[in-house]
Design a protein around this motif. Sequence first.
Motif, PDB file in Angstrom:
ATOM      1  N   MET A   1     -25.921 -25.674 -15.287  1.00  0.00           N
ATOM      2  CA  MET A   1     -26.624 -24.400 -15.228  1.00  0.00           C
ATOM      3  C   MET A   1     -27.223 -24.064 -16.588  1.00  0.00           C
ATOM      4  O   MET A   1     -26.562 -24.187 -17.611  1.00  0.00           O
ATOM      5  N   THR A   2     -28.495 -23.655 -16.591  1.00  0.00           N
ATOM      6  CA  THR A   2     -29.172 -23.297 -17.830  1.00  0.00           C
ATOM      7  C   THR A   2     -28.686 -21.944 -18.328  1.00  0.00           C
ATOM      8  O   THR A   2     -28.600 -20.985 -17.568  1.00  0.00           O
ATOM      9  N   ARG A   3     -28.392 -21.878 -19.607  1.00  0.00           N
ATOM     10  CA  ARG A   3     -27.919 -20.623 -20.175  1.00  0.00           C
ATOM     11  C   ARG A   3     -29.086 -19.653 -20.330  1.00  0.00           C
ATOM     12  O   ARG A   3     -30.144 -20.019 -20.852  1.00  0.00           O
ATOM     13  N   PRO A   4     -28.938 -18.392 -19.880  1.00  0.00           N
ATOM     14  CA  PRO A   4     -30.049 -17.454 -20.003  1.00  0.00           C
ATOM     15  C   PRO A   4     -30.336 -17.133 -21.463  1.00  0.00           C
ATOM     16  O   PRO A   4     -29.451 -17.106 -22.304  1.00  0.00           O
ATOM     17  N   ARG A   5     -31.590 -16.872 -21.758  1.00  0.00           N
ATOM     18  CA  ARG A   5     -31.991 -16.476 -23.103  1.00  0.00           C
ATOM     19  C   ARG A   5     -32.592 -15.074 -23.039  1.00  0.00           C
ATOM     20  O   ARG A   5     -33.149 -14.666 -22.018  1.00  0.00           O
ATOM     21  N   LEU A   6     -32.494 -14.360 -24.130  1.00  0.00           N
ATOM     22  CA  LEU A   6     -33.118 -13.046 -24.205  1.00  0.00           C
ATOM     23  C   LEU A   6     -34.598 -13.236 -24.512  1.00  0.00           C
ATOM     24  O   LEU A   6     -34.958 -13.858 -25.505  1.00  0.00           O
ATOM     25  N   PRO A   7     -35.496 -12.707 -23.680  1.00  0.00           N
ATOM     26  CA  PRO A   7     -36.930 -12.850 -23.968  1.00  0.00           C
ATOM     27  C   PRO A   7     -37.286 -12.236 -25.317  1.00  0.00           C
ATOM     28  O   PRO A   7     -36.694 -11.230 -25.731  1.00  0.00           O
ATOM     29  N   ASP A 208     -27.155   1.950 -15.432  1.00  0.00           N
ATOM     30  CA  ASP A 208     -25.732   1.771 -15.757  1.00  0.00           C
ATOM     31  C   ASP A 208     -25.444   0.331 -16.140  1.00  0.00           C
ATOM     32  O   ASP A 208     -24.731   0.049 -17.120  1.00  0.00           O
ATOM     33  N   VAL A 209     -25.997  -0.619 -15.372  1.00  0.00           N
ATOM     34  CA  VAL A 209     -25.755  -2.033 -15.665  1.00  0.00           C
ATOM     35  C   VAL A 209     -26.352  -2.408 -17.021  1.00  0.00           C
ATOM     36  O   VAL A 209     -25.720  -3.085 -17.842  1.00  0.00           O
ATOM     37  N   PRO A 218     -21.959 -13.487 -19.816  1.00  0.00           N
ATOM     38  CA  PRO A 218     -22.394 -13.947 -21.144  1.00  0.00           C
ATOM     39  C   PRO A 218     -23.120 -12.865 -21.933  1.00  0.00           C
ATOM     40  O   PRO A 218     -23.348 -11.750 -21.449  1.00  0.00           O
ATOM     41  N   GLU A 219     -23.504 -13.210 -23.154  1.00  0.00           N
ATOM     42  CA  GLU A 219     -24.137 -12.250 -24.053  1.00  0.00           C
ATOM     43  C   GLU A 219     -25.496 -11.792 -23.551  1.00  0.00           C
ATOM     44  O   GLU A 219     -25.965 -10.712 -23.926  1.00  0.00           O
ATOM     45  N   VAL A 220     -26.169 -12.606 -22.737  1.00  0.00           N
ATOM     46  CA  VAL A 220     -27.460 -12.231 -22.162  1.00  0.00           C
ATOM     47  C   VAL A 220     -27.308 -12.145 -20.645  1.00  0.00           C
ATOM     48  O   VAL A 220     -26.840 -13.091 -20.005  1.00  0.00           O
ATOM     49  N   LEU A 221     -27.695 -11.004 -20.081  1.00  0.00           N
ATOM     50  CA  LEU A 221     -27.609 -10.817 -18.637  1.00  0.00           C
ATOM     51  C   LEU A 221     -28.836 -11.432 -17.971  1.00  0.00           C
ATOM     52  O   LEU A 221     -29.967 -11.239 -18.420  1.00  0.00           O
ATOM     53  N   ASP A 222     -28.606 -12.167 -16.902  1.00  0.00           N
ATOM     54  CA  ASP A 222     -29.695 -12.761 -16.150  1.00  0.00           C
ATOM     55  C   ASP A 222     -29.969 -11.934 -14.893  1.00  0.00           C
ATOM     56  O   ASP A 222     -29.184 -11.078 -14.497  1.00  0.00           O
ATOM     57  N   VAL A 223     -31.101 -12.202 -14.255  1.00  0.00           N
ATOM     58  CA  VAL A 223     -31.522 -11.433 -13.086  1.00  0.00           C
ATOM     59  C   VAL A 223     -30.511 -11.528 -11.955  1.00  0.00           C
ATOM     60  O   VAL A 223     -30.196 -10.536 -11.291  1.00  0.00           O
ATOM     61  N   GLU A 224     -29.963 -12.718 -11.733  1.00  0.00           N
ATOM     62  CA  GLU A 224     -29.027 -12.886 -10.623  1.00  0.00           C
ATOM     63  C   GLU A 224     -27.750 -12.081 -10.842  1.00  0.00           C
ATOM     64  O   GLU A 224     -27.213 -11.478  -9.898  1.00  0.00           O
ATOM     65  N   GLY A 253     -33.150 -14.488 -18.254  1.00  0.00           N
ATOM     66  CA  GLY A 253     -32.488 -13.395 -18.958  1.00  0.00           C
ATOM     67  C   GLY A 253     -33.384 -12.177 -19.072  1.00  0.00           C
ATOM     68  O   GLY A 253     -34.602 -12.300 -19.232  1.00  0.00           O
ATOM     69  N   ILE A 254     -32.783 -10.966 -18.999  1.00  0.00           N
ATOM     70  CA  ILE A 254     -33.586  -9.753 -19.087  1.00  0.00           C
ATOM     71  C   ILE A 254     -32.990  -8.707 -20.034  1.00  0.00           C
ATOM     72  O   ILE A 254     -33.673  -7.740 -20.350  1.00  0.00           O
ATOM     73  N   ALA A 255     -31.750  -8.877 -20.492  1.00  0.00           N
ATOM     74  CA  ALA A 255     -31.165  -7.862 -21.371  1.00  0.00           C
ATOM     75  C   ALA A 255     -29.920  -8.413 -22.054  1.00  0.00           C
ATOM     76  O   ALA A 255     -29.282  -9.343 -21.553  1.00  0.00           O
ATOM     77  N   ARG A 256     -29.585  -7.828 -23.207  1.00  0.00           N
ATOM     78  CA  ARG A 256     -28.303  -8.125 -23.836  1.00  0.00           C
ATOM     79  C   ARG A 256     -27.183  -7.496 -23.017  1.00  0.00           C
ATOM     80  O   ARG A 256     -27.363  -6.440 -22.407  1.00  0.00           O
ATOM     81  N   ASN A 257     -26.059  -8.133 -23.023  1.00  0.00           N
ATOM     82  CA  ASN A 257     -24.898  -7.595 -22.324  1.00  0.00           C
ATOM     83  C   ASN A 257     -24.168  -6.625 -23.253  1.00  0.00           C
ATOM     84  O   ASN A 257     -23.587  -7.035 -24.259  1.00  0.00           O
ATOM     85  N   CYS A 258     -24.207  -5.327 -22.920  1.00  0.00           N
ATOM     86  CA  CYS A 258     -23.625  -4.300 -23.784  1.00  0.00           C
ATOM     87  C   CYS A 258     -22.128  -4.110 -23.566  1.00  0.00           C
ATOM     88  O   CYS A 258     -21.507  -3.280 -24.247  1.00  0.00           O
ATOM     89  N   SER A 259     -21.548  -4.839 -22.626  1.00  0.00           N
ATOM     90  CA  SER A 259     -20.122  -4.656 -22.358  1.00  0.00           C
ATOM     91  C   SER A 259     -19.279  -5.186 -23.515  1.00  0.00           C
ATOM     92  O   SER A 259     -19.490  -6.297 -23.983  1.00  0.00           O
TER      93      SER A 259
END
Length: 428
Positions: A1-7, A208-209, A218-224, A253-259
Amino acid sequence: MTRPRLPNPAASRALLIGVHTYQHLEQLLPVRNNLTGLAATLRDERVWGLPLENVTVLEQPKNRKAVVDGIIDANRRAGDTLLIYYSGHGLTDLRWSEELYLALPTTENLRTDTALPYTEIRRALGQNGVLRKQLVVVLDCCRSGRALREEVADNTRFADLAADVLQDDLPEQPFVAGHAVLTATHSRQAAMAPPGATYSTFTRALLDVLNKGLAGKPEVLDVESVYAALRDGAAPGSARPQLRSRGEPAALGIARNCSPQRGPGPPGPRPSGPPPPPQRTGVPARMPELVREYLQRQPWTPLDLVAPAAPESWTVRRARRRHALGPFEELIAVRGDHRLAVTSMGLRHAGKDGDLLIRWHELSQYRFGYVVKNAGGWMGVPDVVGAPADTYALTVRGPRAWVSKPIPSSVPSTLAEQLNEIVRLSEG
């Protein structure tokens, strides 16, 4: 699986479209907050960090043309990722078709001719060919699942359906990025905006997400992952979000994971040797404009400037074909032999050894020079412009090095100097 990247924020664009006040339909007051809340979130450095000017809010568009023009402009300016969001009423007219229509301020009930067909958005995005960038479309409106153009049972994962979400009649082309459409509802469901609520139900969950993140991801959230969180968090009996994509949605990827409880990314190879230097992230968002302004100030440049918004000449059309430019990739300047071009995405070189694209955020890794051929053969002359010579060639040093076709003049020396100045512009 390809790791998502932050655009890359500097090379990405977001167009947020919303209609909250209608002349003939029920008012949707939370839509105004949807727009301001999502714009602020996308600009938040913790989430994505889009520059202020890279987020366009199209509130209460006057007509279809205003929306289509906004999409075309955002698509032209986006070099990495384009996000399009719509919030408002979604309509259908089952007497004639099952198509989705997006309501405008003057839309009348049961008059789909006064609304914007979703097909016009698809046509604006893909009218000249498949987009060569990441694309995410988010629809928060009733019956938005009709944008996916087919019914799928709830137990079927939309992310597993490989289909072109733009135009089915386009010839098959290789994709270099993912495309995804995320909708608030199924094709026959109503989107919710409870009375007195600050946001619509779907956009509130999306915010919220994005602002809180997802634990264990992961550190970058993907669309799925975002889609799965929205789907699983929907209340029983309420509208269920849907996703359809082309490409690998888990890599989009579409956003950093703020959790604070985010999980590690996929394991990588063990590093060896000294740690690499930190990567530069501050590429100016206005690189295309800065480059054009710089070249216009030069008393002479080997690059032929292309006037913005001018009708395409034969030279421009030939350069587009030679460099395989995207449909809305703007051509800023081009060398007379069409081998070197400056576009809204970066620097392009077309040669026998393959085409090269140096994106703006990669440009700092490259340096330009020239070599000259005299009686002793080819030799590097980095500083002496007036050295006796018969033939010059432009050289590029970086992750991918190349040497241009020999040119019987000293043009490469001036070209190298100006390209290195463009590199300095990219470094801020």
